[in-house]
Design a protein around this motif. Structure first.
Motif, PDB file in Angstrom:
ATOM      1  N   TYR A  57      36.665  46.094  34.264  1.00 28.93           N
ATOM      2  CA  TYR A  57      37.296  46.007  35.670  1.00 28.93           C
ATOM      3  C   TYR A  57      37.454  47.671  36.155  1.00 28.93           C
ATOM      4  O   TYR A  57      37.731  47.959  37.344  1.00 28.93           O
ATOM      5  N   ARG A  58      37.601  48.461  34.998  1.00 26.58           N
ATOM      6  CA  ARG A  58      37.507  49.717  35.716  1.00 26.58           C
ATOM      7  C   ARG A  58      36.613  50.487  36.170  1.00 26.58           C
ATOM      8  O   ARG A  58      36.526  51.502  37.066  1.00 26.58           O
ATOM      9  N   LEU A  68      42.604  46.731  40.615  1.00 28.48           N
ATOM     10  CA  LEU A  68      42.898  46.981  39.039  1.00 28.48           C
ATOM     11  C   LEU A  68      44.247  47.058  38.583  1.00 28.48           C
ATOM     12  O   LEU A  68      44.737  46.239  37.469  1.00 28.48           O
ATOM     13  N   GLU A 104      40.514  38.876  39.114  1.00 30.67           N
ATOM     14  CA  GLU A 104      39.384  39.266  38.252  1.00 30.67           C
ATOM     15  C   GLU A 104      38.074  39.045  38.281  1.00 30.67           C
ATOM     16  O   GLU A 104      37.056  39.947  38.073  1.00 30.67           O
ATOM     17  N   LEU A 140      36.902  41.813  40.607  1.00 30.92           N
ATOM     18  CA  LEU A 140      36.703  43.216  39.932  1.00 30.92           C
ATOM     19  C   LEU A 140      35.271  42.861  39.425  1.00 30.92           C
ATOM     20  O   LEU A 140      34.683  44.163  39.408  1.00 30.92           O
ATOM     21  N   PHE A 189      38.690  44.895  30.476  1.00 26.45           N
ATOM     22  CA  PHE A 189      39.072  46.026  31.256  1.00 26.45           C
ATOM     23  C   PHE A 189      38.162  47.425  31.341  1.00 26.45           C
ATOM     24  O   PHE A 189      38.042  48.278  32.267  1.00 26.45           O
ATOM     25  N   ASP A 196      41.232  50.372  42.902  1.00 23.22           N
ATOM     26  CA  ASP A 196      42.393  50.573  42.146  1.00 23.22           C
ATOM     27  C   ASP A 196      43.492  49.552  42.432  1.00 23.22           C
ATOM     28  O   ASP A 196      44.237  49.301  41.475  1.00 23.22           O
TER      29      ASP A 196
END
Length: 235
Positions: A159-160, A168, A109, A112, A156, A165
């Motif tokens: 993260y997006r 994620l 995390e 990301l 999120f 990918d």
């Protein structure tokens, strides 16, 4: 069992006789995302048995797409099938597994979040601030469900943006396995005893473009939440 707090899709959006293969795939994906969100936000509690029919009824869909979604969730270790009665439940979580989840989340995390810095916009920062305001309002009202939903949306949304990918998907799997237990712990403690999150520090770091600070604040945020779960499990 119904899930009124979840607005991932409406039952009418999933009925109507899809004929094409692409539409069928879309329905299956929607059902999977709905069940995944229920797990992440802790709306399916650990230890409670549930049937395919109950899940389908709660979501307002037929059992077929639920069956496929459940297969995916079992493969991700978010659900397990009980051999004795063929019903589903959230798997138990040992101290060792929780420690593994903590370590994995603290690597994935922050990475990301670090990668999201380059793609962060003023509009997204405004959305993060709105998520955090909803989270704080839920804390003030003692609304654990509202807290879980706003916290999930905040993380999120970041993260997006990372455009990674693989990472994620890893983060989603980790939240699938920890979300139900997070909801139980937070529900027992109440919102007053929840740890101070690092969302404000994260927002300021995103605003200044300080990627190193973003990584550190996300690591601290994940660590404190998981430590709370670990302490509760030990007790």
């Amino acid at each position: 069992m119904t899930f009124p707090a979840l607005n991932v899709f409406t039952p009418n959006a999933l009925s109507g006789g899809f004929d094409g293969r692409d539409e069928d795939a879309s329905v299956h994906d929607q059902v999977y995302e709905a069940l995944a969100t229920l797990l992440i936000q802790g709306q399916i509690p650990p230890g409670k048995s549930v049937s395919l029919r109950t899940l389908a009824s709660g979501l307002g869909v037929s059992p077929m797409p639920v069956r496929e979604a459940v297969r995916r969730l079992i493969a991700q270790k978010a659900l397990e099938l009980q051999p004795s009665n063929k019903r589903l439940r959230v798997p138990s979580l040992s101290e060792d597994r929780l420690k593994q989840l903590m370590m994995a989340r603290q690597w994935v995390e922050p990475e990301l979040a670090f990668r999201a810095v380059a793609a962060m916009t003023r509009d997204t920062i405004a959305e993060l601030k709105a998520d955090d305001q909803r989270l704080m309002a839920a804390l003030t009202k003692g609304d654990v469900d509202g807290y879980m939903q706003a916290n999930h949306a905040f993380h999120f949304r970041i993260y997006r943006l990372a455009q990674a990918d693989l990472f994620l998907d890893m983060a989603k799997t980790l939240w699938l396995q920890s979300g139900p237990f997070m909801r139980v712990v937070f529900g027992r403690l109440g919102t007053v005893q929840l740890p101070q999150d690092h969302h404000q520090e994260l927002i300021r770091a995103f605003e200044s473009g300080d990627a190193a600070a973003v990584r550190q604040h996300m690591s601290d945020d994940v660590h404190e939440g998981m430590e709370l779960m670990l302490e509760a499990l030990k007790r």
